[in-house]
Each structure stands twice: as structure tokens, then as C-alpha cells.
Design a protein around this motif. Structure first.
Motif, PDB file in Angstrom:
ATOM      1  N   THR A   1       1.466   9.021  -6.475  1.00 35.74           N
ATOM      2  CA  THR A   1       1.549  10.433  -6.456  1.00 35.74           C
ATOM      3  C   THR A   1       2.908  10.922  -7.157  1.00 35.74           C
ATOM      4  O   THR A   1       2.891  12.174  -7.748  1.00 35.74           O
ATOM      5  CB  THR A   1       1.949  10.807  -4.685  1.00 35.74           C
ATOM      6  N   TRP A  58       0.679  -1.276  -0.058  1.00 37.13           N
ATOM      7  CA  TRP A  58      -0.004   0.039   0.067  1.00 37.13           C
ATOM      8  C   TRP A  58       0.929   1.389   0.098  1.00 37.13           C
ATOM      9  O   TRP A  58       0.543   2.127  -0.773  1.00 37.13           O
ATOM     10  CB  TRP A  58      -0.937  -0.235   1.285  1.00 37.13           C
ATOM     11  N   GLN A  70       1.035   3.897  -3.105  1.00 40.14           N
ATOM     12  CA  GLN A  70       0.719   5.360  -2.992  1.00 40.14           C
ATOM     13  C   GLN A  70       1.726   6.246  -3.261  1.00 40.14           C
ATOM     14  O   GLN A  70       1.699   7.405  -4.070  1.00 40.14           O
ATOM     15  CB  GLN A  70       0.278   5.895  -1.347  1.00 40.14           C
TER      16      GLN A  70
END
Length: 618
Positions: free
Chosen positions: A86, A78, A82
Motif C-alpha cells: 500500500t 503478512w 500489506q
């Protein structure tokens, strides 16, 4: 699952049935021997309540460890996902991800997870001779887990009723405890040996790690099986004379089959010793398989003929093993056979005593960076298959279904980030002993130093480490270890051009004995060097350890050096000039990999840096 693994509570045979069985067992011994053998037959004196408790404890421990690893793996995935999302939105600004956002995980990574047992030796083998080694040392995290695992088995075997008046009752309890644990430990022993172990993709733990635990679980199983047999022999010999042992093995089928299983387990333990395993690996595999079959059949008959509560465990083991061979057979049939043709393998002799192997498949294959395949060539190795990293996979255009260059300029048909398909994969194998030596010698004698043969592959296996979320990636390769890294080069350079990865800086550091070895991957490297925006992201550093002449750099982005690579200086340079999070991967000899590990570890607590090692320490 817990109810299935827990020994079922079977009713003890009646006294009459026990007496009849003992009479058949003794066949002519006097009545006094019945009392002397009460602790060597059936469940008399066996601490079944304790056995149930330790089986439950073992099961819950395994589930807890698997659950903890799964939580950590999901959390790590995870976090990287992320970071990937980004950074793709603004690939030039990765400063936030360049530093650690916690202190605990980097400390654990540096001092536990990525640490060798002591000093720097981990995968460097203890050499007895040029062809024989005595294995490697497990890492610090692996050692902790193994010490706990072995310690618990020793503790459980030692937790016996010592205050009873008759010591033979204590030995009967030891017989029951060691036999129960031996059968229980056989489940992870078989599961961890499977190439298609479902825990590998679920936990994203390499097969190499599971193979380490397979070997140790097998050692524990063997020792407990021997203890179980010795405890029975002692009580039988002490109760009715040592002739009763021979008599029991001849007339009682369960004891005879049990002795077959113990003998087979003992032979496995001897022939699987590292010097024998590595010196004669293909012979070891063949003997190993025969012994495993004998051991499992012997154990199953031993349990089934006495209707013991561990029989369902053997059913589970046979299910695991059967599913493994069904999956492997399906892979071979699907990619290797069609109504029109069979898959074939082309072998080319290369400089540096190596061969380049090209496998033409009959159906689409889905390679991924870092994956490997098992190659099977019946004409040269009978039923033995061998693992090799997939060095290259020629991709297929979704519309034309023809071989195309991999993600080149103007290749609009290849959707960015789409799963790749291939019907032709390539490997590079260094000639050692066994199959690789046979391939090289046959290729050298063939016309144009090339021959074609009938063969198949299983896979793909591995390739679970994604490097897409790292701004800086440093790939170390030692010798033929380049085969593990080339697919990453292709994927990450293409991802940078298509803005599907976070890659802003990609460095390949390859150490080879001489410049002739560059021919192993020259056609594929030429393809990578022609990829769009390659100069913006890729730097290649080649180290020629035994140069035959003057070493000259071919360009600003591809540099050649004479001598050995110095990982400490190379890592420090890349860390200080990194962009975003950084990954360092290595594939090469054990000593080479240990050197890179030692150079990376001090930096794990300085910045957001991960170390990934690919090793085949079978």
C-alpha cells in the motif's frame, strides 16, 4: 514423526537371558547378588508408561511452540507485506501506518519480547577481565521460555513412584526417566546448534537465539545424564557392593560406553562455561567437537548394546549432524572451487587495529542485507571457521557478468528489486584474539600491509529481517558493527530511488573511537553517497568518542559530533519526525546495544515502531 520419537515398546528380555547377562556382569558374585541388582539392570523398576507419556508431552509442547511462533511470524510477515504494497502505491502518504492499530501487540513487544530481564542489561557481558567475561543475561521472553523448559524437565524427573516399599525401585524409575529425557533433550541440543537449522529461515529466529537454547538444552542433558549414571551407581553399589560398579564397567560393554558418554558430557559442561569459552574460543571449539563425538558415540553404543528404545533418536541426531556437514561442505565446494581456480582472500591492515577482508569467489553468491558468512582460512586456523557480517558485495551485471557499481545512476542493466549476485564480498574484522589478531599482525608485516591467502566461506546465513515496509529506518552501529548496516544503506537507498521500498527517511548513527576508523568503510560509503536520490532520504550522524582534534561536519546530510551518542535524545527526535512505520536496528557492543534498546522501548507503545538487534553472543 511422533511415532518415530516415541520410545518403541520393546519386549523385556526373558528371565533366563537376564540371569545369563547378570552372571556375565557379576562373574563370580554369589546368587544373593542377583536379587540385589534387579533394579540396576535392564528395565526392572523403570516406569516405561510414564516415560512414554512425558516423551509425548515434550514432543507436543515443542510442536505447539513451533506452530505458535510460525503463526505469529506469518501474521507479522503478512501485515508488513500489506503495508509495503500500500505504501509503494503512495509513498508520500504513510500516516495510516505510523500509529499502532492494536494495543496488545505493542504492549507485549515493549514489556515481554523486547524487554531485558530487568533494568537495561541484556547483551552487556559481565566482565571478569578485559579478555574474560561471564556471559550475558537472557531477555525477558527468553527467560520465561527457559524457566518453563527447565521446570518441566525437573517436574518430569520428580514424577516418580514414591509409595513403593523399596526405595531402590524409585531410583530405578529415576534412572529410566532421567536417561530417557537426557536422550530426548539431545535432539534439540544438536538441532539448535546447527548453522543450517531449517527452523531459522522457517521461523525467522536468529541463530543467536537458537544458540542460547542450545546451551540450556545441553546443560539439562548433562545434568540428566549425570543423574542417570548416579542412580545406576547407587543401586548397583547398594545391591552388591561398590566393587560391582567397577566390575560392571569392565565386563559389560554397554555400561562402559555409557560411562564414556557421561564423562564426555561432564567435560563439555565444564569447558563450555562462559569464562573458558570466551577466553579461549578457538581452543574451546576444538575440544568441544572432540567431546561431542565421544559423547554421542558413547551414548549410541550404550543404547544399542542393550537394544534400548531410544536408539532411533540417535539415528535422527546423526542424520541432523550429517546433513549439516553435507550442506556446509557443499557450500564450500560450490563457491570455493572450480576447474580453473580456487577462491582466495585478500587481507588489508586498517587503522584502529582492524582488517578489511576481500573474498573472491568462483561462482555467483547471493548476498542479502544483514547477512553474515563463516570464513575459513586453513593456513591460519586449520579447520575452524569464524562468523563475520558481510559489509559489502560488489554486484554483477546480469549480461556482462562483470563487476559493476551497485545500482548507480544510469545503471539500466540492474533491474529494480532483482536478486543481487556477487563474486566478491568484503568483511571488516576488528583484531581481538585468535584468528583476527593473527590476520592483523600478519597484514602489518606484509608489503603494503596486504597479503593474499587461500580460503573459503560458508553462507550466506541470517539476513531475514526485511526493512522494506518501513517509512523510517534508523540504523545504529557501534564500532565494527557498521558492517551489518552498510548493506542495508545500499539496499534501502536504491529501493527509494527505484520505488521498490517504502523508505522515506533513512538515518545512520555510527559511533567510533576516532576518525581514522572511518577508513574501514570509506570506499563503500562513497558509493552509497553517489547513489541517485540519496540526499532525499539519507542522513548520517557520526560520533567520534575519542577525537584527536577538532571535529567538523562534511555536509548537511553527513554530520560529525565529538563525544558519545545519546540514544534517548536521538530516538526521540526521529520518532517525533518519523514518516510511516519505523524500524530501529542496532549492531555493536553489548553495552551500546542495551542503551539503544532502553531508549526505544518506551516508544514501542506510542507508535508503530519495531526494534531489531543483531548480536553474536556465541
Amino acid at each position: 514423526m511422533s511415532a518415530f520419537l516415541r520410545p518403541r515398546r520393546v519386549e523385556r528380555p526373558s528371565t533366563t537371558a537376564n540371569d545369563l547377562n547378570r552372571r556375565h556382569f557379576l562373574s563370580g558374585w554369589d546368587a544373593a547378588d542377583f536379587d540385589g541388582l534387579k533394579y540396576s539392570y535392564g528395565l526392572t523398576g523403570v516406569d516405561q508408561i510414564g516415560n512414554y507419556m512425558w516423551v509425548d508431552a515434550f514432543l507436543y509442547m515443542l510442536v505447539a511452540i513451533a506452530g505458535l511462533l510460525l503463526i505469529l511470524r506469518v501474521a507479522n510477515m503478512w501485515w508488513r507485506h500489506q503495508r509495503h504494497l500500500t505504501v509503494m502505491a503512495n509513498p508520500n502518504n504513510q500516516n495510516y501506518w505510523a500509529v499502532n492499530r492494536t494495543t496488545l501487540w505493542p504492549w507485549l513487544n515493549r514489556h515481554i519480547l523486547a524487554a531485558p530481564l530487568w533494568n537495561k542489561r541484556h547483551n552487556a557481558a559481565f566482565q571478569i577481565s578485559s579478555a574474560i567475561d561471564n556471559g550475558t543475561l537472557p531477555g525477558r521472553w527468553h527467560t520465561i521460555m527457559l524457566v518453563v523448559y527447565v521446570g518441566l524437565n525437573v517436574t518430569w524427573c520428580a514424577a516418580l513412584p514414591y509409595r513403593v516399599l523399596d526405595h531402590k525401585q524409585t531410583l530405578a524409575a529415576l534412572r529410566g526417566r532421567s536417561g530417557t529425557l537426557a536422550a530426548l533433550n539431545l535432539i534439540p541440543t544438536i538441532l539448535f546448534a546447527l548453522r543450517n537449522n531449517p527452523l531459522i529461515p522457517l521461523l525467522q529466529v536468529s541463530y543467536d537465539d537458537f544458540n542460547l537454547f542450545h546451551r540450556w538444552a545441553a546443560r539439562i542433558t548433562i545434568v540428566e545424564a549425570i543423574v542417570h549414571t548416579v542412580a545406576w551407581m547407587y543401586n548397583t553399589g547398594h545391591g552388591a557392593g561398590w566393587a560391582a560398579i567397577s566390575n560392571g564397567l569392565r565386563h559389560e560393554g554397554s555400561y562402559g560406553w555409557g560411562m564414556v558418554g557421561t564423562a564426555a558430557f561432564t567435560l563439555i559442561g565444564i569447558q563450555a562455561w562462559s569464562p573458558f569459552r570466551h577466553a579461549f574460543y578457538e581452543t574451546f571449539l576444538n575440544i568441544h567437537r572432540v567431546c561431542v563425538i565421544a559423547a554421542l558415540v558413547g551414548l549410541y553404543k550404550h543404547l544399542e548394546m542393550h537394544n534400548l528404545p531410544q536408539v532411533p533418536w540417535m539415528h535422527l541426531i546423526f542424520i541432523f549432524w550429517g546433513c549439516e556437514y553435507l550442506a556446509r561442505g557443499a557450500s564450500i565446494l560450490y563457491f570455493g572451487f572450480s576447474l580453473k581456480k580456487f577462491s582466495n582472500i585478500k587481507v588489508e591492515a586498517m587503522p584502529g587495529e582492524a582488517v578489511r577482508v576481500t573474498i573472491d569467489l568462483v561462482r555467483d553468491w547471493h548476498p542479502r542485507p544483514g547477512c553474515h558468512a563463516h570464513m575459513w582460512m586453513p593456513a591460519m586456523s586449520l579447520w575452524s571457521s569464524h562468523p563475520f557480517s558481510v559489509a559489502w558485495a560488489t554486484t554483477i551485471s546480469p549480461d556482462s557478468k562483470e563487476m559493476t557499481l551497485p545500482i548507480l545512476e544510469g545503471d539500466a542493466l540492474m533491474a529494480p528489486g532483482a536478486p543481487q549476485k556477487s563474486r566478491q564480498i568484503s568483511l571488516v574484522c576488528r583484531a581481538r584474539t585468535g584468528l583476527t589478531r593473527k590476520m592483523y599482525e600478519r597484514a602489518c608485516k606484509a608489503p603494503n600491509e596486504t597479503f593474499t591467502i587461500w580460503g573459503f566461506i560458508e553462507g550466506p546465513y541470517g539476513g531475514h529481517h526485511s526493512l522494506d515496509s518501513y517509512g523510517t529506518v534508523v540504523l545504529f552501529a557501534g564500532g565494527v558493527g557498521i558492517t551489518h548496516q552498510v548493506m542495508y544503506l545500499k539496499h534501502l537507498v536504491g529501493g527509494h530511488a527505484n520505488r521498490t521500498t517504502a523508505t522515506q527517511k533513512l538515518v545512520l548513527i555510527w559511533s567510533v573511537p576516532d576518525s581514522d576508523c572511518l577508513e574501514w568503510v570509506r570506499p563503500w560509503m562513497d558509493e552509497v553517497l553517489r547513489m541517485p536520490q540519496r540526499k532525499n532520504v539519507l542522513r548520517i550522524k557520526l560520533f567520534i568518542t575519542r577525537p584527536k582534534g577538532r571535529v567538523e561536519s562534511s555536509s548537511d546530510t553527513v554530520k560529525m559530533f565529538a563525544g558519545r551518542a545519546k540514544p534517548e535524545a536521538l530516538i526521540e527526535e526521529e520518532v517525533r519526525h518519523r514518516q510511516g512505520a519505523m524500524a530501529v536496528t542496532v549492531c555493536g557492543s553489548g553495552g551500546f546495544a542495551d542503551g539503544v534498546r532502553s531508549a526505544v522501548r518506551p516508544w514501542l507503545t506510542v507508535g508503530s515502531i519495531d526494534f531489531i538487534e543483531e548480536a553474536f553472543t556465541y
